[in-house]
Design an enzyme around this catalytic site. Structure first.
Site, short mmCIF file in Angstrom:
data_model
loop_
_atom_site.label_atom_id
_atom_site.label_comp_id
_atom_site.label_asym_id
_atom_site.label_seq_id
_atom_site.Cartn_x
_atom_site.Cartn_y
_atom_site.Cartn_z
CB CYS A 1 14.26 21.11 78.12
SG CYS A 1 14.37 22.78 77.44
CG HIS B 1 13.43 39.76 78.22
ND1 HIS B 1 13.18 39.76 79.58
CD2 HIS B 1 13.36 38.60 77.91
CE1 HIS B 1 13.01 38.27 80.05
NE2 HIS B 1 12.86 37.61 78.81
CE LYS C 1 21.02 28.91 80.77
NZ LYS C 1 19.75 28.65 81.31
CG HIS D 1 16.26 38.68 81.78
ND1 HIS D 1 16.96 38.88 80.73
CD2 HIS D 1 15.57 37.61 81.77
CE1 HIS D 1 16.66 37.93 79.79
NE2 HIS D 1 15.81 37.00 80.87
CG HIS E 1 13.46 25.87 80.20
ND1 HIS E 1 13.06 25.65 78.75
CD2 HIS E 1 13.45 27.35 80.36
CE1 HIS E 1 12.91 26.92 78.25
NE2 HIS E 1 12.89 27.83 79.20
CB CYS F 1 9.80 21.78 77.28
SG CYS F 1 10.61 22.77 78.31
CB CYS G 1 10.30 25.30 75.50
SG CYS G 1 11.99 25.02 75.59
CE LYS H 1 12.62 34.32 87.29
NZ LYS H 1 11.73 33.67 86.55
N1 MSP Z 1 7.40 34.50 73.62
C1 MSP Z 1 8.60 34.03 72.89
C2 MSP Z 1 8.77 34.74 71.55
C3 MSP Z 1 7.68 34.78 70.80
S1 MSP Z 1 8.01 35.69 69.33
C4 MSP Z 1 6.69 35.47 68.32
C5 MSP Z 1 9.73 34.10 73.78
N2 MSP Z 1 9.81 34.98 74.90
S2 MSP Z 1 10.94 35.31 75.85
O1 MSP Z 1 10.35 36.01 76.82
O2 MSP Z 1 11.48 34.08 76.30
O3 MSP Z 1 12.02 36.01 75.30
C6 MSP Z 1 13.10 35.36 74.31
C7 MSP Z 1 14.04 36.26 73.76
O4 MSP Z 1 14.59 37.29 74.96
C8 MSP Z 1 15.15 36.03 73.03
O5 MSP Z 1 14.89 35.55 71.84
C9 MSP Z 1 16.06 37.15 73.40
O6 MSP Z 1 15.61 38.02 72.36
C10 MSP Z 1 15.93 37.54 74.62
N3 MSP Z 1 16.72 37.02 75.49
C11 MSP Z 1 16.46 36.39 76.65
N4 MSP Z 1 17.65 35.81 77.38
C12 MSP Z 1 18.72 36.43 76.86
C13 MSP Z 1 19.99 36.51 77.07
N5 MSP Z 1 20.64 35.71 78.11
N6 MSP Z 1 20.86 36.94 76.31
C14 MSP Z 1 20.35 37.73 75.19
N7 MSP Z 1 19.20 37.90 75.00
C15 MSP Z 1 18.27 36.92 75.68
O7 MSP Z 1 10.72 33.41 73.69
#
Ligand code: MSP
Length: 479
Positions: free
Chosen positions: A146, A23, A288, A20, A149, A129, A132, A291
């Protein structure tokens, strides 16, 4: 900017999710920084990838009706890879934690820490969790749930292997205090310091065996906890044993990347990364992203609608880097119509239209150079003030527009016109270099119209203009 090397990483994203805009934000900023440092002549390595060994992957495969989990991850990986392609992401390596090179690195890492006496067997009793993939303490919960979540963690009691993180807490704290740039921005640094000061316990780093995950090298009845495994990607895929210059992450996973990762690296005898930068989170139209609310933005869809470069520009310009921000399509449109179309697009269009008609030699005295403050732009990028760097670039673009308005080149001819065009064409050439990290496609298109090759930072100075301008398509359209 000094030459040297620059190794930047993004988090590895959970493979069972779909990419999304959140990411995409992290990955685009990492791509911008990598391209910037490449232009500066540094040996640059940009690493991203996927976190695949989580139990959520097993759930994802089940939900998709696929019995073969690996096949499921391969299918999902395609989705992530094609997203990065659509967003113009140019990584140097893409690590998947199901790859053998990663598994081997994790086992080696584990053995090193174990040999040091920092891993022991114990009983874990507490909260976990699943979303997480993390153990929570009572103090983390909000209304028993959590905080990320909003789900109730489950209570588990298991025989697990523990990592002696408590032994490294003081050392990590000392490292943070001695290296003010280790955790950025500064506000995040204080947050980690107070977390450590409130007491750090040993952490459980194994889970009872499932058919998925990396088996413990010392006990086949357990798999390695997914975070212990995932963080090691920064070692398994790094080039020539470089420590990272920057781990770029979202603020949600800061403790993992500083306290746990710092302790793990110290235990295994590796150098710590130079910096961990935690950016903020953004909401969508003030809400926020979730989904349930149905407001999750697909980065590919939105970039198809407005253009990849416009999205890259908007994300890096709109949100002060490091702070929380908001994604709004209205603001995106305003920026496209304003900064991209009225400022940059019009400048290119006006200059090229006149330049193609001019048949004389393009030469003159550098009059616009004094408005170009590359040091300021570079300074902002060095401090990761990305939005300010863009602002400074746009100051120059606006100055060029002012110059067009003052000189009114459509009324000029001969030497005067040649001089005006010289200044504007050289400025555009320099602008193409400056904007390239942010908007690579637009930069290439400007170069195409100027008939010059894209330069590097060494080319950011006025010199002889060597192109033969040709009319191209408009860079941006009103939306
Ligand atoms: N798999 C773990 C990370 C392991 S690193 C060794 C993880 N993955 S995740 O798919 O949940 O990705 C989290 C990351 O996605 C966040 O740290 C951030 O970089 C990005 N973001 C997810 N949602 C976001 C927003 N709403 N806004 C900005 N960045 C966001 O955690």
């Amino acid at each position: 900017m000094k030459k040297g090397k620059f190794f930047i990483t993004t988090p590895i994203y959970y493979v069972n999710d779909v990419p999304h805009i959140g990411h995409a934000y992290t990955t685009i900023i990492a791509d911008i920084l990598a391209r910037w440092h490449r232009l500066a002549g540094k040996k640059t390595f940009f690493l991203t990838g996927l976190d695949e060994n989580s139990v959520n992957t097993i759930r994802g495969a089940r939900k998709a009706g696929m019995a073969d989990i690996k096949q499921y991850t391969d299918m999902m990986a395609e989705r992530w890879i094609s997203t990065w392609k659509a967003l113009g992401i140019e990584y140097d390596d893409f690590i998947r934690t199901t790859e053998e090179r990663h598994k081997k690195a994790v086992r080696d890492f584990f053995r090193k820490v174990y040999a040091k006496g920092d891993i022991y067997k114990g009983k874990y009793s507490g909260l976990y969790c699943d979303a997480c993939e993390a153990f929570l303490s009572e103090g983390d919960l909000i209304d028993g749930k959590c905080p990320f979540h909003r789900t109730e963690p489950k209570r588990i009691e298991e025989e697990n292997y523990f990592f002696r993180l408590s032994k490294y807490a003081d050392k990590v704290l000392e490292h943070i205090e001695k290296n003010p740039d280790f955790i950025q921005p500064a506000s995040r640094r204080n947050e980690v310091i107070s977390f450590i000061k409130s007491g750090v316990k040993d952490i459980s780093i194994s889970r009872p065996r499932t058919d998925w995950g990396i088996e413990l090298p010392i006990d086949s009845g357990h798999v390695i906890w997914v975070w212990f495994d995932a963080l090691i990607n920064y070692i398994s895929a790094r080039p020539d044993n470089w420590p990272a210059e920057i781990h770029l992450i979202g603020k949600d996973i800061l403790r993992f990347h500083t306290v746990i990762w710092g302790g793990m690296l110290m235990a295994a005898g590796y150098e710590l990364p130079k910096a961990v930068f935690a950016h903020g989170f953004f909401t969508v139209n003030g809400q926020k992203m979730s989904k349930t609310l149905g407001n999750v933005i697909d980065p590919v869809e939105i970039s198809r609608k407005y253009g990849t470069d416009a999205i890259r520009y908007y994300l890096s310009r709109e949100i002060p880097f490091g702070e929380d921000g908001d994604f709004s399509e209205d603001v995106l449109k305003r920026r496209i119509n304003g900064e991209l179309l009225s400022d940059l697009g019009n400048l290119v269009n006006r200059v090229i239209t006149i330049a193609v008609k001019f048949e004389g030699k393009i030469e003159g005295k550098a009059e616009l150079e004094k408005y170009l403050d590359f040091k300021r732009i570079e300074g902002h990028m060095g401090k990761l003030e990305i939005h300010h760097a863009l602002d400074a670039i746009w100051d120059f673009i606006r100055q060029c527009n002012r110059y067009v308005n003052e000189k009114q080149p459509w009324k000029l001819e001969g030497k005067e016109l040649s001089n005006t065009l010289y200044n504007l064409l050289e400025s555009l050439r320099i602008i193409s270099i400056l904007i390239y990290p942010f908007m690579p496609n637009t930069a290439e298109r400007i170069c195409g119209q100027l008939d010059v090759k894209l330069g590097t930072f060494g080319d950011i100075r006025f010199r002889k203009f060597g192109g033969k301008p040709k009319k191209g398509e408009l860079l941006f359209r009103y939306v």
